[in-house]
Structures are given as C-alpha cells and as structure tokens.
Design a protein around this motif. Structure first.
Motif, PDB file in Angstrom:
ATOM      1  N   PHE A 194      23.765  -7.321  44.479  1.00 30.08           N
ATOM      2  CA  PHE A 194      24.089  -8.725  44.713  1.00 30.08           C
ATOM      3  C   PHE A 194      23.447  -9.220  46.008  1.00 30.08           C
ATOM      4  N   THR A 195      23.518  -8.419  47.067  1.00 28.88           N
ATOM      5  CA  THR A 195      22.960  -8.851  48.348  1.00 28.88           C
ATOM      6  C   THR A 195      21.443  -8.975  48.270  1.00 28.88           C
ATOM      7  N   PRO A 247      30.758 -13.147  49.877  1.00 26.58           N
ATOM      8  CA  PRO A 247      29.768 -12.077  49.836  1.00 26.58           C
ATOM      9  C   PRO A 247      29.810 -11.264  51.120  1.00 26.58           C
ATOM     10  N   PRO A 248      29.398 -10.003  51.069  1.00 25.80           N
ATOM     11  CA  PRO A 248      29.584  -9.168  52.262  1.00 25.80           C
ATOM     12  C   PRO A 248      28.781  -9.631  53.466  1.00 25.80           C
ATOM     13  N   ALA A 302      20.997  -2.012  45.582  1.00 23.08           N
ATOM     14  CA  ALA A 302      19.824  -2.842  45.864  1.00 23.08           C
ATOM     15  C   ALA A 302      18.573  -2.321  45.167  1.00 23.08           C
ATOM     16  N   SER A 303      18.423  -0.994  45.054  1.00 19.25           N
ATOM     17  CA  SER A 303      17.223  -0.417  44.454  1.00 19.25           C
ATOM     18  C   SER A 303      17.157  -0.625  42.948  1.00 19.25           C
ATOM     19  N   SER A 304      18.264  -1.036  42.336  1.00 17.61           N
ATOM     20  CA  SER A 304      18.283  -1.232  40.887  1.00 17.61           C
ATOM     21  C   SER A 304      17.564  -2.497  40.462  1.00 17.61           C
ATOM     22  N   GLU A 364      16.986 -12.915  48.440  1.00 22.09           N
ATOM     23  CA  GLU A 364      15.885 -13.657  47.816  1.00 22.09           C
ATOM     24  C   GLU A 364      16.146 -15.165  47.895  1.00 22.09           C
ATOM     25  N   ILE A 365      17.391 -15.566  47.667  1.00 26.55           N
ATOM     26  CA  ILE A 365      17.750 -16.985  47.757  1.00 26.55           C
ATOM     27  C   ILE A 365      17.590 -17.475  49.192  1.00 26.55           C
TER      28      ILE A 365
END
Length: 649
Positions: free
Chosen positions: A302-303, A94-95, A196-198, A308-309
């Motif tokens: 995804f980020t 992940p980035p 992210a806003s989606s 959240e995790i």
C-alpha cells in the motif's frame, strides 16, 4: 492476566473511537487507559494523565502500548518516538506519507524489537483469507470500487485536509490514500501481495472536482510480480454513499468482497465473517504471543502505491459536476466506478477523458463524466414487486456502535416511486427505515441511541449490540437471512432466521417479513422496552418502520379507532398510517402485540414485543408482519378489506 496500559495520541478526531475501544477492552479486564496525548487538552471527564509529549507520557505512565491517531504527516515521528520510548504501537492508517518515512518506522521496529500494528481494520476480517479461496480457482485480478459522497466541510475538517503537501510536508489526504486506503490494502492482502516488493508497476489517473490540492476521483492499476492485476477506481463525488467492494476475477468465476461489512458474495449468496479488533489482537500479541494481523511490513505494498501518488503530477480538474449547497456531485460516477472494477480498467479507458496520455500531450484540462454512459450498476440487495424495484436492503459499514448496526430496508417505494421510509433522521439518527430492533435484550441495546435508566432517564451507555449477518440467500420473491445478535463483548445472545419477500396486489404491493429468534444464552432471554423500566408509553421494540417526517396529512387508524393517542398501545391485528401521497397498512400475521405509534413527533409504527412488561424467551420467539405499500390515501374500508384478506390468506 494483568491489563495492558495504553495511551492514546490524538483524541479530538478519529481518536475518540480508539478511546471508546480502550474503555471496552478495559471493561473486559484486558486494557487500562493510562493517559492521553494531544496538542489540545482532552474533553472534560478524562481523568487520566495528559501531555503533548508522547515519549514523556509513556515514561510517566509506564504505558506498554501507544495508539497513534494523529494527522498522517505526524505518524512516522510519533511512531518512532513511541517505539524508542519502549511502547508497542497501534498506528492509524496510512502508516506514513512516503516510503522514506515508512522505512524510518520499519527501522525503529527492527531496532527496538517492539510491535507496530497498522490500523487497517478490514485486515482483521476472516473474510480476507476466505476471499482467496472463494472462487475455487486461481485469482486473475481484483477490481476495487468505491463511491462515497463528501460535503465541502470534509475538506476543511483540519488544516491538512484536502492537501497533498502542507508547508512543504507530505500529508497525502487524497481519496486513494486516506478514505479508500482500506480498499487498496484489502485488495493487496487478498492477492497475497501486501509487501512493497510485490508491486511491479503502477498506473495512475488522478482527478479532482472540488477546489482542493489532492484527488477526489481516481484510478490506479497495479501489476503484481505474479501477473495479477489490481484495478482501483474510487470517488468522493458520488450522489450517495454506497458500500465499497472488491470484484474478484478468476478464469471463469467472480465474487464480491464487501470489506466494510466482512461479507463475500458468490453466485448471489452472501456469507458473513467475523472480524478481530486490531488493538485486541495487539494486546494478545503482547500477553499471549498471538500473531499480529497487520504488522507494519504487511502494509508495504500500500505504501508503495501511496509513494507513487506522492510523486505524481497534480490531479486534473474535473468539469461537468453538479453543485449542491453542501457538496459537488459527478453524475454517473457510481456506474463508471463499478464498471471499472468489473472490467479491470481505468476511468480514461471507459471514456472518461484526461487519462495519463492526454495529460502528457496537452497538460491539465477539464473532464466531463456525464458524457459517458455506464451500463454497470452498483451491486446492492434489492426487492422487486413484479418487475419494479421497490426496496433496497442495506447493511452499512460506516455506522458507530451507538447506532446498533443492523440490516434495514431503505429506501422503500410505492409502485409510483414515492419513498415511504426515512433513515438516520436528525431527530433519531439511529432510526433506519424498516428494521427489526429491540431496545434491551439481556441489557444489550439493539435499538441504538440512549438506554433508559430508572431514576436517571435516557443515558448513552457502552451497551450497544449489533446484528451480524451470517448469510443472505435468494428465495422466491425475496431473501432469507441468518443473523447473530452480538453483544458489545462479542457474546452471541440470539441467532435469527429472517425472510423478506414481496407480492403484487391490485394497485399496491405487500412486504412479508418473518423472523425467528433463537436464544443462545442457555438461560431465559429477557426482552424489555423503556416502558418496562418506567418510561410510560415507550414500549418500542420489534419490527419498526420509520416513515418520512415531511409527509403531509398524516393520519393513523385501526378498525373503528383513529388518532395517535387512541391507537397507541392498542391490540388491533392491523393498523394503517396514511398521508396525502402514500399509505402503509401493517398487518400482524403471526403474534399479536400492542402497537407502538408516533405521528405528531415523527411518523413511526411497529408492534411492541415488550409493551410494559418484560418478555421472557426461554427458547424461541416467532413473529411475522405484512406491510401493504400503496400510492395515495387508503380509506378505512379499503384497509379493513385488505387486512381481512391478508389475515385469511
């Protein structure tokens, strides 16, 4: 066009794959490996500049691209440093381990005007944009199913493995955020909601069976701004490796996207798609202005989930697992994962105790997956003889180029349930059950492993091809398949039409395999074996069956001839390989080639297309073989009678 100078940071783990890819692109004149960066010296043989300081290495070598394949918690500082040193970046997924660090990289991209491509390889697949229209109706939801198995050593592969945080630094090595990161990124891309806003809302259920700090079994449900639901359930505690997939839900129809294979299944028909290499795409962006496939901003959704995790409570411990010498298994987890994707539900909603509500009420507690009885089975391509499942036809998304990836049958079973194939054995990891494999097609290795070089012996060369599926469709008794035989540079050397069908025989069943190779090169196609190049007896290549090595009482015979030395290279139309528990009768029904046979070293049989001399294929090659699979030991008389019947039917 001038090759792009590339440096690779992190070369002792997954970075080895990036080194191989840079070499492949260098052979095509598109890239040049300018240097490597790591905290440890590189392996011998890398004759390029080395440094532990990435910006200095970029300055020293004039690199235009930095590939970053280092631990997750180092991504942001290294990416920012590389961008500010003047290099475009290919950043492994992940980035970043948090939105804060993601935004640091985003700011550096904006500041420098350079490109940052993120290594979600699945987003280079043409299957992703095709999936959105596969249903022919609006997408209502996406279920994500992933079930793999991981040994205990997986969680000790690096100091950060199995951790959420290490020495106060976020590393986020959980199932959702690392091994199955592609699944979430692909689902968001298919839904057209990868920023992210989606993402409007996230529900999480994090569990662990292993003695680790992060999750190894989890559910996440994302609600998007347009109302679409993405339900993700994954586990690293499965009993076996399965191909992860996206279950696409429309109003009245559904489809499956196997993102590791670039295949979409609709109404029982699978269609294969091409995939663009992300480093190649970045080079094309730099030299030709091509649009980036996975720019950093496309991974914001995804980020957001990862963040959240990161902020969620620790995973709940799982009880009820089965302890094996090398791993833990959660019995029945595959079915639960598949059912969650089919119903867009989380694990707790399927009866897997310990969801968010119970955590809040009671705190961490143990959960027992074996108390749940899932009805959903993993979607796989299976062959049946009558009502019995006798074989699974696999494509694997986890293979390396040196395996010469190809569809194969494994496991294959007798009617009594005995397995008669072996896949990836220690002695030949490129043997895959029963498959069509050729060691040399115009210099390309479609067998896997080493290539025999006259005067030098077996050598691992960058010459491996793969069989890329174009379609797989049901026919009476089995499947028909269309394939492309693709070289390492992407050239299609041949196209193939293949059928695999079954029929029931008295006390046994038969597998009928037929394949037609059509030359696509415009010049005669040359098929060779190692024997053609001087390795005596190594004439293998064509249809090949690898049987279990631990079988007892192995014998091989033809009509009037028995023993490995006697039948190896023979031209009998049939051959039987038997043992105490099972028998395989091979009958060449179209074409007659010498038999390649192994018994003492390992049990393997196949007709050899190019036994000791090259086979030239100007236009088309056709072959067919029938394999009778029986319990117990066939006698020579019974084998001869069966073969005669098959040859005249």
């Amino acid at each position: 066009m001038k090759p792009v100078r590339v440096v690779v940071a992190g070369v002792h783990g997954y970075g080895r794959n990036h080194l191989a890819n840079v070499r492949r692109l260098a052979a095509a004149g598109r890239a040049e490996l300018a240097g490597v960066c790591d905290t440890l010296p590189p392996s011998p043989g890398l004759d390029v500049p080395f440094s532990a300081d990435l910006p200095s290495l970029i300055a020293e070598t004039g690199a235009e691209v930095a590939v970053i394949a280092t631990p997750i918690h180092t991504h942001a500082p290294l990416a920012v440093a590389a961008l500010r040193a003047g290099a475009h970046v290919l950043l492994e997924k992940p980035p970043a381990p948090s939105m804060e660090e993601f935004e640091r990289i985003s700011a550096a991209v904006a500041e420098t005007g350079l490109a940052c491509q993120v290594g979600f390889q699945s987003l280079g697949s043409a299957a992703v944009p095709a999936a959105a229209g596969a249903l022919g109706e609006p997408l209502r939801g996406v279920g994500v199913a992933g079930s793999w198995t991981r040994p205990f050593t997986y969680y000790s592969r690096a100091p950060w493995a199995g951790h959420r945080r290490l020495d106060g630094v976020d590393v986020m090595d959980g199932a959702l955020t690392n091994p199955f990161a592609h699944a979430t990124a692909t689902a968001l891309a298919v839904a057209g909601a990868d920023t992210a806003s989606s993402v409007e809302g996230v529900e999480l259920e994090l569990y662990r069976a292993n003695a680790i700090c992060c999750d190894d079994t989890s559910s996440a449900r994302l609600r998007l701004a347009d109302g679409t639901v993405i339900a993700i359930t994954v586990s690293l505690c499965g009993d076996r490796r399965t191909e992860p997939y996206l279950h696409l839900h429309g109003e009245t129809r559904s489809a499956l996207l196997f993102y590791t294979l670039d295949e979409i299944e609709v109404d029982g028909v699978r269609t294969g798609f091409d995939r663009v290499d992300l480093l190649g795409n970045l080079l094309a962006h730099i030299r030709e202005g091509a649009e980036l496939l996975v720019p950093l901003e496309r991974t914001g959704g995804f980020t957001r989930l990862l963040d959240e995790i990161r902020r969620a409570p620790d995973p709940l411990p799982v009880d009820g697992f089965r302890t094996e010498p090398s791993r833990l298994v959660l019995p029945g987890i595959e079915g639960l994962v598949a059912r969650a994707a089919a119903e867009l539900k989380t694990l707790s909603e399927l009866g897997f105790p310990g969801g968010p509500g119970s955590r809040a009420a009671t705190g961490p507690k143990t959960v027992r997956p074996e108390t749940v009885r899932p009805e959903t089975v993993w979607p796989e391509t299976v062959l049946r003889a009558g009502s019995r499942q006798v074989a699974t036809y696999l494509q694997r998304g986890d293979l390396q180029p040196t395996d010469a990836p190809r569809p194969h049958l494994h496991p294959v079973r007798t009617l009594g349930g005995t397995v008669v194939t072996e896949s990836r054995p220690a002695d030949h990891v490129h043997h895959f059950g029963a498959s069509v494999a050729i060691s040399d097609v115009n210099g390309v290795n479609f067998w896997g492993g080493s290539t025999y070089v006259p005067g030098a012996g077996p050598r691992i060369l960058p010459n491996h091809g793969r069989q890329r599926r174009r379609s797989l469709r049901p026919v009476p008794g089995g499947f028909a398949e269309s394939l492309d035989w693709v070289g390492p540079d992407g050239t299609v050397l041949a196209s193939e039409e293949r059928t695999l069908t079954t029929r029931v025989l008295p006390g046994a069943w038969a597998l009928d395999v037929a394949f037609t190779l059509d030359n696509r090169t415009g010049a005669p196609l040359s098929i060779q074996s190692s024997a053609c190049k001087g390795r005596t007896g190594a004439g293998y290549g064509g249809f090949f069956w690898r049987a279990p090595k631990d079988s007892t009482g192995l014998e091989v015979f033809t009509e009037g001839t028995s023993g490995e030395r006697a039948v190896h290279g023979g031209l009998s139309p049939w051959l039987a390989l038997t043992c105490d528990d099972w028998s395989l009768l091979f009958v060449q029904t179209l074409g007659l080639d010498p038999w390649f046979v192994r018994v003492a070293e390992y049990p393997g049989v196949g007709p050899a297309l190019a036994w000791d001399a090259p086979l030239s294929v100007p236009d088309r090659l056709e072959r067919a073989i029938t394999v009778v699979v029986a319990d117990g030991r066939l006698t020579t008389r019974r084998a001869s009678a069966l073969a005669a019947e098959l040859l005249t039917s």
